[in-house]
Write an enzyme that holds these catalytic residues in place. Structure first.
Site, mmCIF file in Angstrom:
data_model
loop_
_atom_site.group_PDB
_atom_site.id
_atom_site.type_symbol
_atom_site.label_atom_id
_atom_site.label_comp_id
_atom_site.label_asym_id
_atom_site.label_seq_id
_atom_site.Cartn_x
_atom_site.Cartn_y
_atom_site.Cartn_z
ATOM 1 N N GLN A 101 0.833 -1.201 0.000
ATOM 2 C CA GLN A 101 0.000 0.000 0.000
ATOM 3 C C GLN A 101 0.871 1.256 0.000
ATOM 4 O OE1 GLN A 101 -2.436 1.569 3.409
ATOM 5 N NE2 GLN A 101 -4.130 0.765 2.190
ATOM 6 N N TYR A 149 -6.973 10.535 4.478
ATOM 7 C CA TYR A 149 -5.600 10.870 4.100
ATOM 8 C C TYR A 149 -5.612 11.637 2.788
ATOM 9 C CZ TYR A 149 -4.482 7.626 7.864
ATOM 10 O OH TYR A 149 -4.409 7.006 9.091
ATOM 11 N N ARG A 197 -7.851 1.494 -2.340
ATOM 12 C CA ARG A 197 -8.682 1.498 -1.131
ATOM 13 C C ARG A 197 -9.379 2.849 -1.051
ATOM 14 N NH1 ARG A 197 -7.137 -0.191 5.177
ATOM 15 N NH2 ARG A 197 -8.895 -1.618 5.301
ATOM 16 N N GLY A 293 -8.526 -8.513 9.638
ATOM 17 C CA GLY A 293 -7.384 -7.768 10.155
ATOM 18 C C GLY A 293 -7.014 -8.108 11.577
ATOM 19 N N ARG A 294 -7.696 -7.502 12.525
ATOM 20 C CA ARG A 294 -7.331 -7.672 13.936
ATOM 21 C C ARG A 294 -7.422 -9.134 14.360
ATOM 22 N NH1 ARG A 294 -6.704 -2.777 16.275
ATOM 23 N NH2 ARG A 294 -7.660 -0.990 15.222
#
Length: 319
Positions: A101, A149, A197, A293-294
């Protein structure tokens, strides 16, 4: 029957299953110099070894002044290449499709006050980072255009009120990405793919759909739906309206809705922790990939445990 262990081919790249390790910045494993550490390298290899279909290596910053935090991976110079090459090599050795990424944190102050030539320079940084990523041996790139972002800011009707080439209509808000892809189109052959993304709410779901369709028209191979810059009128956790009978998180809902409008694969992400959740989304063709993910951090053997769970469920159904 389609399931989370079904393969999917994108260009010449065969992805062995539908589970993705999404890009999660492992701050505790990174120093302030931004280089790959042995601890981080071993963690990525362990995830690949245990069978995940795709790894998206966490956000790598294109410039030293564009980090989201001091201890973030860098890709703003060739000095980072050797460590990134090791990650790509070790993950691919285990048959795991591996993307990286590419990221810039953007501006805490008003995006509209940033000089045009400053954004021009950041665009050049992205172009150089894309080329480094290809040299490092990854199977592709994911462009980070979510979570507020830089690229999320540029896409956003709320944040982007610029009157130059970077702001205005949808086409102008997409100019940065379009120019970036034009300048790097030579690296995206049949063995190198591009994911983007995005925020499914930028600020509305309709905007997310339109952004995704535009990116598809530019040649993006995968859309990875996360969250964007929300409409401030939504005070609840969910930042868009969702049906009361929807079983999953609102961000997953956006991914499912955006998929309906695209021909390219869609990754959905957020709060998927167990095999049955991921399986439901794939078996019902609501998503093409599910990011875990987590739960993958907490359970490094998640894929192997998911296979056991899947077989037990299938046996019960067959009986």
């Amino acid at each position: 029957m389609l399931n989370i262990f079904s393969e999917l081919r994108i260009k010449n790249i065969n992805i062995k299953n539908r589970i993705v390790l999404p890009p999660m910045v492992r701050f505790s494993m990174i120093e302030k110099d931004g280089f790959i550490t042995n601890t981080l390298l071993k963690w990525y290899e362990s995830v690949a070894l245990n069978g995940v279909g795709m790894i998206i290596v966490e956000a790598c910053c294109v410039s030293s002044d564009g980090k989201l935090r001091d201890n973030q991976l860098g890709i703003w110079s060739d000095s980072f290449n050797s460590g990134l090459k090791e990650v790509a090599s070790k993950c691919k050795k285990h048959g795991c499709t591996t993307l990286i990424q590419i990221h810039h944190a953007g501006f805490l102050n008003n995006l509209n006050d940033i000089p045009e030539d400053k954004i021009d320079l950041i665009l050049e940084d992205f172009i150089k980072a894309f080329r480094r990523a290809k040299l490092c041996g990854f199977d592709g790139i994911e462009l980070h255009a979510a979570h507020g972002y830089l690229l999320s800011q540029l896409m956003s009707k709320l944040k982007n009120q610029r009157t130059d080439k970077y702001g205005g209509s949808l086409e102008k808000r997409m100019f940065f990405i379009e120019k970036l892809l034009m300048e790097t189109k030579d690296i995206f052959d049949d063995n190198f793919i591009l994911s983007c993304r995005i925020g499914g709410n930028e600020p509305t779901l309709l905007d997310g759909i339109n952004n995704a369709k535009y990116l598809e028209s530019l040649g993006v191979d995968i859309i990875h739906v996360s969250h964007g810059i929300p409409d401030p009128n939504f005070k609840s956790q969910a930042k868009i309206p969702i049906p009361k009978n929807f079983k999953f998180d609102w961000v997953i809902y956006m991914g499912c809705e955006i998929k309906k409008h695209l021909k390219i694969p869609v990754i959905g992400v957020r709060k998927i922790t167990i095999e049955s959740q991921a399986s439901y989304l794939i078996e019902n063709n609501l998503l093409d990939f599910v990011a875990v993910g987590r739960a993958m951090i907490g359970k490094p053997l998640w894929i192997k445990q998911a296979l056991i769970s899947y077989k037990l469920r299938k046996k019960d159904i067959d009986v």
